[in-house]
Scaffold this motif. Structure first.
Motif, short mmCIF file in Angstrom:
data_model
loop_
_atom_site.label_atom_id
_atom_site.label_comp_id
_atom_site.label_asym_id
_atom_site.label_seq_id
_atom_site.Cartn_x
_atom_site.Cartn_y
_atom_site.Cartn_z
N ASP A 1 0.81 -1.22 0.00
CA ASP A 1 0.00 0.00 0.00
C ASP A 1 0.84 1.27 0.00
OD1 ASP A 1 -2.34 -1.50 0.08
OD2 ASP A 1 -2.34 -1.56 2.28
N THR A 2 2.12 1.14 -0.27
CA THR A 2 3.03 2.29 -0.12
C THR A 2 3.80 2.55 -1.41
OG1 THR A 2 3.29 1.84 2.24
CG2 THR A 2 4.98 3.21 1.21
N THR A 3 3.93 3.82 -1.72
CA THR A 3 4.87 4.27 -2.75
C THR A 3 6.08 4.83 -2.04
OG1 THR A 3 3.11 4.82 -4.33
CG2 THR A 3 5.26 5.86 -4.66
N LEU A 4 7.25 4.27 -2.31
CA LEU A 4 8.50 4.72 -1.69
C LEU A 4 9.26 5.57 -2.71
CD1 LEU A 4 10.63 4.72 0.57
CD2 LEU A 4 11.54 2.59 -0.42
N LEU A 5 9.40 6.85 -2.43
CA LEU A 5 10.16 7.75 -3.31
C LEU A 5 11.53 7.99 -2.71
CD1 LEU A 5 9.03 10.86 -5.22
CD2 LEU A 5 10.94 11.10 -3.64
N VAL A 6 12.58 7.71 -3.47
CA VAL A 6 13.96 7.93 -3.05
C VAL A 6 14.44 9.21 -3.75
CG1 VAL A 6 16.26 6.94 -2.84
CG2 VAL A 6 14.25 5.44 -2.88
N ALA A 7 14.56 10.29 -2.97
CA ALA A 7 14.82 11.60 -3.56
C ALA A 7 16.23 11.75 -4.10
CB ALA A 7 14.54 12.69 -2.52
N ALA A 8 17.21 11.13 -3.48
CA ALA A 8 18.60 11.27 -3.92
C ALA A 8 19.30 9.92 -3.82
CB ALA A 8 19.33 12.32 -3.07
N PRO A 9 19.05 9.04 -4.77
CA PRO A 9 19.62 7.69 -4.69
C PRO A 9 21.15 7.66 -4.67
CG PRO A 9 17.89 7.82 -6.36
CD PRO A 9 18.19 9.22 -5.94
N HIS B 1 -0.48 5.44 0.58
CA HIS B 1 0.58 5.97 1.43
C HIS B 1 1.81 6.29 0.56
CE1 HIS B 1 -1.80 4.69 4.84
NE2 HIS B 1 -1.80 3.44 4.39
N LEU B 2 2.41 7.43 0.85
CA LEU B 2 3.64 7.84 0.16
C LEU B 2 4.71 8.07 1.22
CD1 LEU B 2 5.39 8.84 -2.22
CD2 LEU B 2 4.34 11.12 -1.90
N VAL B 3 5.79 7.33 1.12
CA VAL B 3 6.94 7.49 2.01
C VAL B 3 8.03 8.20 1.23
CG1 VAL B 3 8.71 6.34 3.38
CG2 VAL B 3 6.35 5.48 3.38
N TRP B 4 8.37 9.39 1.69
CA TRP B 4 9.34 10.24 0.98
C TRP B 4 10.68 10.09 1.69
CZ3 TRP B 4 7.05 13.96 -2.62
CH2 TRP B 4 8.00 14.69 -3.35
N TYR B 5 11.60 9.39 1.04
CA TYR B 5 12.90 9.07 1.65
C TYR B 5 13.92 10.12 1.21
CZ TYR B 5 17.11 6.32 2.80
OH TYR B 5 18.31 5.90 3.29
N LEU B 6 14.43 10.88 2.19
CA LEU B 6 15.47 11.87 1.95
C LEU B 6 16.78 11.35 2.55
CD1 LEU B 6 13.54 15.15 2.89
CD2 LEU B 6 14.05 14.31 0.58
N PRO B 7 17.61 10.67 1.75
CA PRO B 7 18.86 10.12 2.30
C PRO B 7 19.79 11.22 2.82
CG PRO B 7 18.37 9.19 0.13
CD PRO B 7 17.45 10.36 0.32
N THR B 8 20.51 10.90 3.86
CA THR B 8 21.49 11.82 4.44
C THR B 8 22.83 11.11 4.57
OG1 THR B 8 20.90 11.19 6.70
CG2 THR B 8 19.71 13.06 5.73
N LEU B 9 23.90 11.89 4.55
CA LEU B 9 25.23 11.32 4.67
C LEU B 9 25.50 10.80 6.08
CD1 LEU B 9 27.30 13.94 2.64
CD2 LEU B 9 26.57 11.68 1.90
N SER B 10 24.72 11.27 7.06
CA SER B 10 24.93 10.83 8.44
C SER B 10 24.33 9.46 8.72
CB SER B 10 24.33 11.86 9.41
OG SER B 10 22.94 12.00 9.19
#
Length: 402
Positions: A92-100, A238-247
């Motif tokens: 039920d979720t769309t996973l968006l990876v903003a900066a792969p 559901h939309l999960v907006w994934y914002l990867p971080t270097l930490s």
């Protein structure tokens, strides 16, 4: 010869005014470069704040998309760690990876494992190579970007056909999946791919989009950007907006540790090479000795006394009494040798010059005194140097006396 100056002293070192005149161009260029760097950094820091963040109302934020999705019953949640993104993957979720590309190879493999078989949708925004090859196996990123930013769908994907032209021009991709939807081609290569999931119930898929423009606040109302964005991100509740971080160090291992040069973008390396080539060309341009030295006549005649005085001032400034004494003694020996019948080749040999001198002298018969005078140690102070010059003059006059 005397070491006392008869005219105002002239320093061999450049004055402060001369140094400033020579270096003011370089200093001005450095100031301009520094000011430009500060200005660019300030502008870019404002422009890049909150990029692709669904909570940001900046020009390159994505709050408008999140609000439009909310009006259609799609809730958006933001995650910043890999563990949260993996836990959110389901049907039920769309996973968006903003900066792969910010993910390490280990994190990319872990994310791919979590989304495979989850029957949800994964949206990858502008992944480069080799990121896209790990997150979407069978897809390869072309090194050249699309020349056009606004492209036509030219595919059978319903979402693309309803949206029409959109600003997807950016990274271009090729795929080995025969059932993939290849949309918005730029120079015959797709800028948007939809790869259906082969395992599970077949409802899951991965969407790869070559540019983030359709998600920006200031570009959402252009072309069919809003329609395409809402259809790609609103297919699940559901939309999960994934914002990867270097930490985020989850799933990172020793192989993922990057060195200093790995963190530098290729553009900086190319720019450094260009600067090196420019510096080499400038050095060749400014070079003064590209061939053998060519003797030239002096533009004006310089009196011998001025040359002697100039050299004496340099010796005095450097306290080079040893060099001055050596020059006085050497010149005296060269002038005395022909007068006493000694070849010039032996003028600096005590065994040949001193006996011949003794035969011509009337007052200085002591060979040890002559040796000290012509071949002795350097004087200890200026007064001793002046005395040595007087004694050498007296010796030469006595030898020349008939």
């Amino acid at each position: 010869m005397t070491t006392e100056a008869t005219s105002p002293s002239t320093s061999a070192s450049p004055s402060a005014r001369q140094v400033w005149t020579r270096t003011r161009g370089i200093a001005l260029a450095l100031v301009v470069l520094l000011a430009a760097a500060v200005a660019i950094a300030t502008i870019r820091s404002d422009a890049r704040h909150g990029t692709l963040d669904p909570r940001s109302a900046d020009r390159q934020g994505s709050r408008a998309v999140a609000e439009l999705l909310a009006d259609r019953g799609v809730d958006t949640s933001v995650v910043t760690t890999l563990d949260e993104a993996r836990a959110a993957a389901d049907a039920d979720t769309t996973l968006l990876v903003a900066a792969p590309d910010l993910l390490t190879p280990g994190q990319q493999r872990a994310l791919r494992t979590a989304t495979t078989g989850a029957a949800g949708r994964t949206v990858l925004v502008a992944p480069g190579s080799p990121s896209v090859e790990r997150l979407a196996p069978g897809v390869t990123a072309d090194p050249a970007n699309s020349l056009d930013s606004t492209l036509s769908p030219d595919c059978a994907l319903p979402a693309a056909r309803r949206a029409g032209t959109a600003e997807t021009g950016g990274m271009r991709y090729t795929t080995t999946h025969l059932d993939a939807d290849e949309c918005y081609p730029g120079d015959r290569l797709a800028t948007l791919l939809r790869i259906p999931e082969t395992g599970g119930d077949g409802t899951g898929d991965t969407v790869v989009i070559g540019a983030p423009d359709i998600l920006f606040n200031d570009r959402l109302d252009e072309q069919g950007n809003a329609s395409l964005a809402l259809q790609l991100l609103g297919s699940r509740p559901h939309l999960v907006w994934y914002l990867p971080t270097l930490s985020d160090t989850a799933a990172a291992d020793e192989d993922d540790q990057r060195g200093f040069f790995d963190l530098l973008p290729s553009g900086w390396l190319w720019g450094t090479l260009q600067l090196f080539i420019a510096a080499a060309v400038a050095a060749l341009w400014r070079a003064r000795r590209l061939g053998p030295l060519v003797p030239e006549n002096l533009p004006v005649a310089i009196r011998a006394s001025e040359t002697v005085e100039g050299r004496a001032r340099l010796y005095r400034k450097a306290n080079a009494r040893d060099r001055a004494a050596t020059a006085l003694r050497s010149t005296t020996r060269i002038r005395l040798a022909p007068l006493v019948g000694v070849p010039l080749t032996q003028a600096h040999t005590p065994e040949a010059l001193l006996p011949a001198l003794s035969a011509h002298l009337h007052r200085h018969g002591d060979g040890q005194t002559l040796h000290t005078l012509l071949f002795g140690p350097p004087p200890g102070d200026d007064a001793a140097l002046v005395s040595l010059a007087d004694q050498l003059d007296a010796l030469e006059r006595e030898v020349r006396r008939p």
